[in-house]
Design a protein around this motif. Structure first.
Motif, PDB file in Angstrom:
ATOM      1  N   LEU A  92       0.796  -1.177  -0.262  1.00 38.64           N
ATOM      2  CA  LEU A  92      -0.130  -0.285  -0.016  1.00 38.64           C
ATOM      3  C   LEU A  92       0.871   1.121  -0.014  1.00 38.64           C
ATOM      4  O   LEU A  92       0.630   2.372  -0.720  1.00 38.64           O
ATOM      5  CB  LEU A  92      -0.798  -0.152   1.212  1.00 38.64           C
ATOM      6  N   ARG A  93       1.986   1.274   1.139  1.00 41.32           N
ATOM      7  CA  ARG A  93       2.964   2.279   1.160  1.00 41.32           C
ATOM      8  C   ARG A  93       3.580   2.449  -0.499  1.00 41.32           C
ATOM      9  O   ARG A  93       3.839   3.606  -0.942  1.00 41.32           O
ATOM     10  CB  ARG A  93       3.829   2.306   2.096  1.00 41.32           C
ATOM     11  N   LEU A  94       4.008   1.387  -0.972  1.00 42.00           N
ATOM     12  CA  LEU A  94       4.517   1.537  -2.251  1.00 42.00           C
ATOM     13  C   LEU A  94       3.823   2.143  -3.417  1.00 42.00           C
ATOM     14  O   LEU A  94       4.231   3.111  -4.219  1.00 42.00           O
ATOM     15  CB  LEU A  94       4.928   0.018  -2.848  1.00 42.00           C
ATOM     16  N   HIS A  95       2.512   1.999  -3.429  1.00 38.75           N
ATOM     17  CA  HIS A  95       1.544   2.692  -4.257  1.00 38.75           C
ATOM     18  C   HIS A  95       1.454   4.058  -3.987  1.00 38.75           C
ATOM     19  O   HIS A  95       1.477   4.874  -4.938  1.00 38.75           O
ATOM     20  CB  HIS A  95       0.139   1.740  -4.201  1.00 38.75           C
ATOM     21  N   ARG A  96       1.307   4.282  -2.647  1.00 39.66           N
ATOM     22  CA  ARG A  96       0.969   5.767  -2.271  1.00 39.66           C
ATOM     23  C   ARG A  96       2.370   6.588  -2.491  1.00 39.66           C
ATOM     24  O   ARG A  96       2.308   7.560  -3.255  1.00 39.66           O
ATOM     25  CB  ARG A  96       0.827   5.853  -0.860  1.00 39.66           C
ATOM     26  N   ASP A  97       3.502   6.137  -2.425  1.00 42.13           N
ATOM     27  CA  ASP A  97       4.770   6.570  -2.597  1.00 42.13           C
ATOM     28  C   ASP A  97       5.040   6.913  -4.054  1.00 42.13           C
ATOM     29  O   ASP A  97       5.692   7.872  -4.393  1.00 42.13           O
ATOM     30  CB  ASP A  97       6.054   6.034  -1.915  1.00 42.13           C
ATOM     31  N   ALA A  98       4.575   6.006  -4.827  1.00 47.74           N
ATOM     32  CA  ALA A  98       4.528   6.237  -6.490  1.00 47.74           C
ATOM     33  C   ALA A  98       3.589   6.818  -6.947  1.00 47.74           C
ATOM     34  O   ALA A  98       3.843   7.337  -8.319  1.00 47.74           O
ATOM     35  CB  ALA A  98       4.824   4.794  -7.037  1.00 47.74           C
ATOM     36  N   GLY A  99       2.736   7.489  -6.286  1.00 55.95           N
ATOM     37  CA  GLY A  99       1.667   8.424  -6.803  1.00 55.95           C
ATOM     38  C   GLY A  99       0.553   7.518  -7.515  1.00 55.95           C
ATOM     39  O   GLY A  99       0.026   8.138  -8.627  1.00 55.95           O
ATOM     40  N   ILE A 100       0.426   6.110  -7.314  1.00 55.98           N
ATOM     41  CA  ILE A 100      -0.458   5.233  -8.060  1.00 55.98           C
ATOM     42  C   ILE A 100      -1.760   5.101  -6.993  1.00 55.98           C
ATOM     43  O   ILE A 100      -1.553   4.709  -6.049  1.00 55.98           O
ATOM     44  CB  ILE A 100       0.424   3.884  -8.371  1.00 55.98           C
ATOM     45  N   GLN A 101      -2.859   5.675  -7.794  1.00 49.89           N
ATOM     46  CA  GLN A 101      -4.050   5.106  -7.040  1.00 49.89           C
ATOM     47  C   GLN A 101      -4.361   3.649  -7.071  1.00 49.89           C
ATOM     48  O   GLN A 101      -3.982   3.215  -8.000  1.00 49.89           O
ATOM     49  CB  GLN A 101      -5.211   5.706  -7.908  1.00 49.89           C
ATOM     50  N   LEU A 102      -4.672   3.338  -6.000  1.00 52.20           N
ATOM     51  CA  LEU A 102      -5.299   1.699  -5.646  1.00 52.20           C
ATOM     52  C   LEU A 102      -6.576   1.927  -5.354  1.00 52.20           C
ATOM     53  O   LEU A 102      -7.110   2.514  -4.480  1.00 52.20           O
ATOM     54  CB  LEU A 102      -4.395   1.298  -4.419  1.00 52.20           C
ATOM     55  N   ARG A 103      -7.462   1.420  -6.359  1.00 54.12           N
ATOM     56  CA  ARG A 103      -9.022   1.135  -6.027  1.00 54.12           C
ATOM     57  C   ARG A 103      -9.359  -0.315  -5.838  1.00 54.12           C
ATOM     58  O   ARG A 103      -8.721  -1.103  -6.199  1.00 54.12           O
ATOM     59  CB  ARG A 103      -9.718   1.671  -7.419  1.00 54.12           C
ATOM     60  N   VAL A 104     -10.154  -0.266  -4.834  1.00 52.38           N
ATOM     61  CA  VAL A 104     -10.580  -1.760  -4.154  1.00 52.38           C
ATOM     62  C   VAL A 104     -12.311  -1.709  -4.793  1.00 52.38           C
ATOM     63  O   VAL A 104     -12.895  -0.807  -4.430  1.00 52.38           O
ATOM     64  CB  VAL A 104     -10.627  -1.733  -2.792  1.00 52.38           C
ATOM     65  N   LEU A 105     -12.540  -2.792  -5.599  1.00 50.76           N
ATOM     66  CA  LEU A 105     -13.623  -2.837  -6.290  1.00 50.76           C
ATOM     67  C   LEU A 105     -14.225  -4.089  -5.838  1.00 50.76           C
ATOM     68  O   LEU A 105     -13.583  -5.202  -5.693  1.00 50.76           O
ATOM     69  CB  LEU A 105     -13.429  -2.603  -7.958  1.00 50.76           C
ATOM     70  N   ASP A 106     -15.648  -4.203  -6.057  1.00 49.42           N
ATOM     71  CA  ASP A 106     -16.521  -5.521  -5.967  1.00 49.42           C
ATOM     72  C   ASP A 106     -16.078  -6.556  -7.033  1.00 49.42           C
ATOM     73  O   ASP A 106     -15.909  -7.649  -6.594  1.00 49.42           O
ATOM     74  CB  ASP A 106     -17.953  -5.283  -5.718  1.00 49.42           C
ATOM     75  N   ASN A 107     -15.990  -5.773  -7.953  1.00 46.66           N
ATOM     76  CA  ASN A 107     -15.646  -6.799  -9.433  1.00 46.66           C
ATOM     77  C   ASN A 107     -14.902  -5.795 -10.439  1.00 46.66           C
ATOM     78  O   ASN A 107     -15.235  -4.715 -10.563  1.00 46.66           O
ATOM     79  CB  ASN A 107     -16.993  -6.921  -9.845  1.00 46.66           C
ATOM     80  N   LEU A 108     -13.989  -6.580 -10.939  1.00 44.02           N
ATOM     81  CA  LEU A 108     -12.911  -5.908 -11.837  1.00 44.02           C
ATOM     82  C   LEU A 108     -13.605  -5.572 -13.385  1.00 44.02           C
ATOM     83  O   LEU A 108     -13.270  -4.618 -14.039  1.00 44.02           O
ATOM     84  CB  LEU A 108     -11.734  -6.548 -12.301  1.00 44.02           C
ATOM     85  N   TRP A 109     -14.692  -6.070 -13.663  1.00 45.43           N
ATOM     86  CA  TRP A 109     -15.057  -6.104 -15.088  1.00 45.43           C
ATOM     87  C   TRP A 109     -15.481  -4.813 -15.412  1.00 45.43           C
ATOM     88  O   TRP A 109     -15.108  -4.568 -16.878  1.00 45.43           O
ATOM     89  CB  TRP A 109     -15.857  -7.111 -15.499  1.00 45.43           C
ATOM     90  N   SER A 110     -16.262  -3.946 -14.951  1.00 44.47           N
ATOM     91  CA  SER A 110     -16.656  -2.791 -15.534  1.00 44.47           C
ATOM     92  C   SER A 110     -15.572  -1.754 -15.876  1.00 44.47           C
ATOM     93  O   SER A 110     -15.446  -1.149 -16.722  1.00 44.47           O
ATOM     94  CB  SER A 110     -17.812  -2.241 -14.601  1.00 44.47           C
ATOM     95  N   PHE A 111     -14.759  -1.822 -14.632  1.00 43.64           N
ATOM     96  CA  PHE A 111     -13.463  -1.008 -14.673  1.00 43.64           C
ATOM     97  C   PHE A 111     -12.419  -1.564 -15.973  1.00 43.64           C
ATOM     98  O   PHE A 111     -12.057  -0.680 -16.755  1.00 43.64           O
ATOM     99  CB  PHE A 111     -12.559  -1.006 -13.505  1.00 43.64           C
ATOM    100  N   TRP A 112     -12.290  -2.781 -16.123  1.00 44.27           N
ATOM    101  CA  TRP A 112     -11.580  -3.397 -17.151  1.00 44.27           C
ATOM    102  C   TRP A 112     -12.169  -3.041 -18.492  1.00 44.27           C
ATOM    103  O   TRP A 112     -11.518  -2.415 -19.682  1.00 44.27           O
ATOM    104  CB  TRP A 112     -11.493  -4.731 -17.036  1.00 44.27           C
ATOM    105  N   ASP A 113     -13.566  -3.158 -18.704  1.00 44.62           N
ATOM    106  CA  ASP A 113     -14.208  -2.786 -19.860  1.00 44.62           C
ATOM    107  C   ASP A 113     -13.984  -1.116 -20.244  1.00 44.62           C
ATOM    108  O   ASP A 113     -13.736  -0.964 -21.538  1.00 44.62           O
ATOM    109  CB  ASP A 113     -15.466  -3.279 -19.885  1.00 44.62           C
ATOM    110  N   ALA A 114     -14.066  -0.533 -19.152  1.00 47.72           N
ATOM    111  CA  ALA A 114     -13.792   0.950 -19.632  1.00 47.72           C
ATOM    112  C   ALA A 114     -12.228   1.278 -20.009  1.00 47.72           C
ATOM    113  O   ALA A 114     -12.127   1.894 -20.755  1.00 47.72           O
ATOM    114  CB  ALA A 114     -14.254   1.917 -18.114  1.00 47.72           C
ATOM    115  N   VAL A 115     -11.418   0.610 -19.075  1.00 50.57           N
ATOM    116  CA  VAL A 115     -10.046   0.895 -19.619  1.00 50.57           C
ATOM    117  C   VAL A 115      -9.591   0.352 -20.937  1.00 50.57           C
ATOM    118  O   VAL A 115      -8.940   1.061 -21.636  1.00 50.57           O
ATOM    119  CB  VAL A 115      -9.007   0.236 -18.373  1.00 50.57           C
ATOM    120  N   THR A 116      -9.987  -0.564 -21.261  1.00 48.02           N
ATOM    121  CA  THR A 116      -9.767  -1.429 -22.404  1.00 48.02           C
ATOM    122  C   THR A 116     -10.293  -0.760 -23.640  1.00 48.02           C
ATOM    123  O   THR A 116     -10.003  -0.900 -25.086  1.00 48.02           O
ATOM    124  CB  THR A 116      -9.831  -2.577 -22.610  1.00 48.02           C
TER     125      THR A 116
END
Length: 187
Positions: A136-160
């Motif tokens: 978690l700290r690695l993500h924060r220190d690198a300025g990378i958002q970390l999202r926690v979702l119920d399901n990855l598929w709608s995010f994946w579909d939007a990204v792709t």
């Protein structure tokens, strides 16, 4: 945890490996045997438990302002990683290690943009594996958002379907698409 200049990294939950031998990965789409590693830019893709499904997106030169706003959000930085709630406990408790190698033994892999580096001969780490530490700290220190979702598929579909760069790793381990929810249509 990123490689130094002239180095590449391999991330593992096993701190006892002394020699990495080429093998055909279980998920390989090609029959060649390799030792896999990553460079500085792709190291964050592996700041996760090995089997954890993750969907990742980042800005590239052709990213539109609309896609940046829609996927990354206001003040969202340049990169976002998403995992599922079911993996959060493992994400927070995993003991992950990084093995350092000389980059000289590796060549870029992936088209049109390399996503990894590979070696075709056995390679020995430059030293003992290093604990990666708090993911978690690695993500924060690198300025990378970390999202926690119920399901990855709608995010994946939007990204792709966006103009962002993206990568999905271990998506076969993600929660199935919800066929009753129109936001998660079946594959």
């Amino acid at each position: 945890m990123r490689p130094q200049p002239g180095e590449v990294l391999h991330f593992s939950e096993d701190p006892t490996i002394t020699v990495f031998r080429p093998h055909v990965a279980a998920t390989a789409q090609r029959p060649e045997a390799y030792v896999w590693a990553v460079d500085h830019g792709r190291a964050p893709d592996y700041w996760f438990p090995r089997q954890c499904p993750r969907a990742m997106a980042w800005t590239v030169p052709g990213t539109s302002a609309a896609d940046r706003e829609r996927i990354l959000g206001p003040g969202g930085g340049e990169r976002v990683h998403a995992i599922e709630y079911g993996w959060m406990e493992r994400f927070l408790s995993v003991r992950l290690f990084a093995y350092r190698f000389s980059a000289d033994a590796f060549r870029p892999f992936g088209e049109p943009v390399p996503h990894a580096v590979v070696a075709s001969e056995p390679v020995e780490p430059l030293g003992p594996p290093e604990p990666v530490g708090d993911l978690l700290r690695l993500h924060r220190d690198a300025g990378i958002q970390l999202r926690v979702l119920d399901n990855l598929w709608s995010f994946w579909d939007a990204v792709t379907t966006s103009t962002l760069g993206f990568s999905g790793i271990r998506l076969r381990n993600a929660t199935a698409r919800d066929v009753r929810n129109p936001l998660h249509p079946p594959a």
